[in-house]
Design a protein around this motif. Structure first.
Motif, PDB file in Angstrom:
ATOM      1  N   LEU A  88      -5.150  11.532   8.128  1.00  0.00           N
ATOM      2  CA  LEU A  88      -4.045  11.640   7.185  1.00  0.00           C
ATOM      3  C   LEU A  88      -2.705  11.540   7.895  1.00  0.00           C
ATOM      4  O   LEU A  88      -1.810  10.810   7.452  1.00  0.00           O
ATOM      5  CB  LEU A  88      -4.149  12.956   6.413  1.00  0.00           C
ATOM      6  N   TRP A  89      -2.549  12.243   9.005  1.00  0.00           N
ATOM      7  CA  TRP A  89      -1.272  12.184   9.726  1.00  0.00           C
ATOM      8  C   TRP A  89      -1.011  10.781  10.264  1.00  0.00           C
ATOM      9  O   TRP A  89       0.137  10.320  10.287  1.00  0.00           O
ATOM     10  CB  TRP A  89      -1.234  13.218  10.849  1.00  0.00           C
ATOM     11  N   GLY A  90      -2.050  10.101  10.690  1.00  0.00           N
ATOM     12  CA  GLY A  90      -1.853   8.736  11.149  1.00  0.00           C
ATOM     13  C   GLY A  90      -1.270   7.853  10.060  1.00  0.00           C
ATOM     14  O   GLY A  90      -0.412   7.001  10.309  1.00  0.00           O
ATOM     15  N   LEU A  91      -1.720   8.056   8.821  1.00  0.00           N
ATOM     16  CA  LEU A  91      -1.165   7.304   7.698  1.00  0.00           C
ATOM     17  C   LEU A  91       0.243   7.757   7.368  1.00  0.00           C
ATOM     18  O   LEU A  91       1.124   6.936   7.083  1.00  0.00           O
ATOM     19  CB  LEU A  91      -2.061   7.473   6.471  1.00  0.00           C
ATOM     20  N   LEU A  92       0.474   9.053   7.384  1.00  0.00           N
ATOM     21  CA  LEU A  92       1.790   9.562   7.006  1.00  0.00           C
ATOM     22  C   LEU A  92       2.869   9.151   8.000  1.00  0.00           C
ATOM     23  O   LEU A  92       4.023   8.955   7.600  1.00  0.00           O
ATOM     24  CB  LEU A  92       1.746  11.087   6.873  1.00  0.00           C
ATOM     25  N   TYR A  93       2.532   9.026   9.270  1.00  0.00           N
ATOM     26  CA  TYR A  93       3.533   8.554  10.228  1.00  0.00           C
ATOM     27  C   TYR A  93       3.961   7.123   9.911  1.00  0.00           C
ATOM     28  O   TYR A  93       5.102   6.725  10.182  1.00  0.00           O
ATOM     29  CB  TYR A  93       2.982   8.621  11.651  1.00  0.00           C
ATOM     30  N   LEU A  94       3.050   6.343   9.340  1.00  0.00           N
ATOM     31  CA  LEU A  94       3.402   4.981   8.931  1.00  0.00           C
ATOM     32  C   LEU A  94       4.099   4.963   7.581  1.00  0.00           C
ATOM     33  O   LEU A  94       5.000   4.158   7.344  1.00  0.00           O
ATOM     34  CB  LEU A  94       2.135   4.118   8.856  1.00  0.00           C
ATOM     35  N   ASP A  95       3.678   5.846   6.686  1.00  0.00           N
ATOM     36  CA  ASP A  95       4.221   5.886   5.327  1.00  0.00           C
ATOM     37  C   ASP A  95       4.336   7.346   4.893  1.00  0.00           C
ATOM     38  O   ASP A  95       3.425   7.892   4.263  1.00  0.00           O
ATOM     39  CB  ASP A  95       3.301   5.107   4.377  1.00  0.00           C
ATOM     40  N   PRO A  96       5.449   8.018   5.235  1.00  0.00           N
ATOM     41  CA  PRO A  96       5.584   9.444   4.915  1.00  0.00           C
ATOM     42  C   PRO A  96       5.497   9.758   3.425  1.00  0.00           C
ATOM     43  O   PRO A  96       5.215  10.900   3.053  1.00  0.00           O
ATOM     44  CB  PRO A  96       6.981   9.787   5.471  1.00  0.00           C
ATOM     45  N   LEU A  97       5.727   8.775   2.558  1.00  0.00           N
ATOM     46  CA  LEU A  97       5.745   9.017   1.121  1.00  0.00           C
ATOM     47  C   LEU A  97       4.400   8.753   0.455  1.00  0.00           C
ATOM     48  O   LEU A  97       4.296   8.784  -0.778  1.00  0.00           O
ATOM     49  CB  LEU A  97       6.811   8.133   0.467  1.00  0.00           C
ATOM     50  N   LEU A  98       3.368   8.502   1.229  1.00  0.00           N
ATOM     51  CA  LEU A  98       2.078   8.120   0.661  1.00  0.00           C
ATOM     52  C   LEU A  98       1.531   9.172  -0.287  1.00  0.00           C
ATOM     53  O   LEU A  98       1.134   8.867  -1.417  1.00  0.00           O
ATOM     54  CB  LEU A  98       1.077   7.865   1.795  1.00  0.00           C
ATOM     55  N   GLU A  99       1.484  10.424   0.139  1.00  0.00           N
ATOM     56  CA  GLU A  99       0.923  11.469  -0.722  1.00  0.00           C
ATOM     57  C   GLU A  99       1.755  11.665  -1.981  1.00  0.00           C
ATOM     58  O   GLU A  99       1.209  11.894  -3.067  1.00  0.00           O
ATOM     59  CB  GLU A  99       0.820  12.785   0.046  1.00  0.00           C
TER      60      GLU A  99
END
Length: 411
Positions: A88-99
């Motif tokens: 999850l953090w790997g994705l959020l670093y790329l797209d912080p607004l994903l969640e």
């Protein structure tokens, strides 16, 4: 013609490529004998201690998902809960607004507010803008390496379309933890994007900061709401869904599959490292093949094979070799970097190096041109295999254009 292969090539792949070269050359130059020069088996890289240097090597190769119910544990591999968080953090670093985007999208219609009414996320927004006044949080942000970027990160998330949508949606009251991760991820993204930044981010301090932010935001919500009390199925599944989106790329999955990834990658990367450290064995094997062949000899050398062949001809007098043909080679690039083993940058090619034709495909990102760094000593020829990279790097052998070129240039 000696066919010298490139990095990572092993049997049966080498023999298949050799036969393609023979088939391509036979109709246009049937007088030419194509002889193997296979160095990968004896002089190429290998895990000579059976992978003892690789954590968990062999034990995790057959485990598709160590976190699945009943799946055996793998020594040295993080547990499934940690894996999900890391993904999850790997994705959020790329797209912080994903969640925020997933939660607002899955929460139903956006609430239409009456004039003057306070939106459901109003309390959250106000609390978020006051986070900078909390001393314990400032200490955690310092430890996490993101204090300087945090205020701007909060403002960016709150004013983004995704942030506004979440704060106006029914999911807002269940959003303290989602917002907390978005704030921190945006701060990390900003910090990591600074020119020359070498910050080592502390995951433990990051998680503690998220927990503190979540608690502060939850305190601002009305009684009976907040994390764990007002969650719909979509909001509960956001974290799990986000982790699954990264299954093919996430570092946790790479850890689980480290044995298989090592087996797939080490011949190619290992051959390069081995050659640059101790490439004499490869060059000697090529030299023996030259001496055993009937002259005149042509070296048709691909990729790392082209580097080794050029190095050999720089170092030794081999009058049997009348022509060097490099294909998809990095030799000119290494020379410009000052990393070509046989020749320091600035020194010219010795006169003993024979005529040299360097074939490259502009779509092959591992193919380089030599006429600029070796003026007058190499002829660059572009061919078009009509393949994207990385397939372009091995598409030469199926390209009739290459064999028409060779037919005209061979002795």
């Amino acid at each position: 013609m000696l066919f010298v292969h490139g990095t990572g090539v092993r049997e049966p792949g080498y023999s298949e490529s050799l036969e393609r070269v023979r088939e391509g050359l036979r109709p246009v130059r049937p007088d030419v004998t194509v002889t193997p020069c296979y160095w990968g088996g004896t002089a190429g890289s290998a895990l000579r201690s059976g992978g003892l240097s690789v954590p968990g090597y062999g034990t995790g190769r057959e485990v598709a998902d160590p976190g699945a119910p009943g799946a055996p544990g793998v020594p040295g591999v993080p547990g499934s809960g940690d894996d999900e968080d890391v993904e999850l953090w790997g994705l959020l670093y790329l797209d912080p607004l994903l969640e925020l985007r997933l939660a607002a999208t899955g929460s139903g219609e956006r609430v239409e507010l009456a004039p003057g009414a306070v939106p459901p996320g109003g309390a959250l927004s106000a609390a978020a803008q006051s986070l900078g006044g909390d001393d314990p949080l400032r200490e955690l942000l310092d430890a996490a390496g993101i204090r300087a970027e945090f205020a701007a990160a909060v403002a960016a998330v709150l004013t983004s379309p995704e942030g506004r949508d979440l704060l106006r949606s029914p999911a807002a009251e269940a959003g303290p933890d989602i917002l907390a991760r978005a704030f921190v991820a945006e701060a990390v993204r900003r910090r990591a994007g600074l020119s020359g930044s070498g910050t080592a981010f502390d995951g433990t301090a990051r998680d503690a900061a998220v927990a503190r932010i979540t608690g502060l935001l939850a305190e601002a919500l009305p009684a009976g709401s907040g994390p764990g009390t007002h969650r719909g199925p979509v909001v509960r599944g956001v974290k799990r869904l986000a982790g699954r989106l990264a299954l093919g790329l996430a570092s946790a999955q790479a850890v689980k599959r480290r044995s298989a990834l090592t087996d797939a990658a080490h011949p190619a990367a290992g051959d390069v490292l081995l050659y640059l450290a101790r490439g004499g064995a490869i060059r000697e094997l090529v030299a023996r093949a030259v001496r055993a062949a009937e002259p005149p000899v042509v070296l048709l050398a691909h990729s790392l094979g082209g580097i080794a062949s050029l190095d050999l001809l720089v170092e030794r007098e081999l009058p049997e070799v009348e022509l060097l043909v490099t294909v998809g080679s990095q030799a000119p690039f290494l020379y410009e970097l000052g990393a070509l083993p046989s020749l320091e940058h600035g020194r010219p090619l010795p006169a003993r190096v024979p005529r040299w034709i360097n074939v490259y495909d502009p779509r092959d990102l591992l193919g380089y041109i030599g006429s600029g760094v070796f003026p007058g000593r190499v002829e660059d020829v572009a061919v078009d295999g009509r393949q994207p990279f990385p397939l372009a790097h091995s598409a030469y052998w199926g390209n009739p254009e290459l064999y028409r070129l060779l037919a005209a240039e061979l002795p």
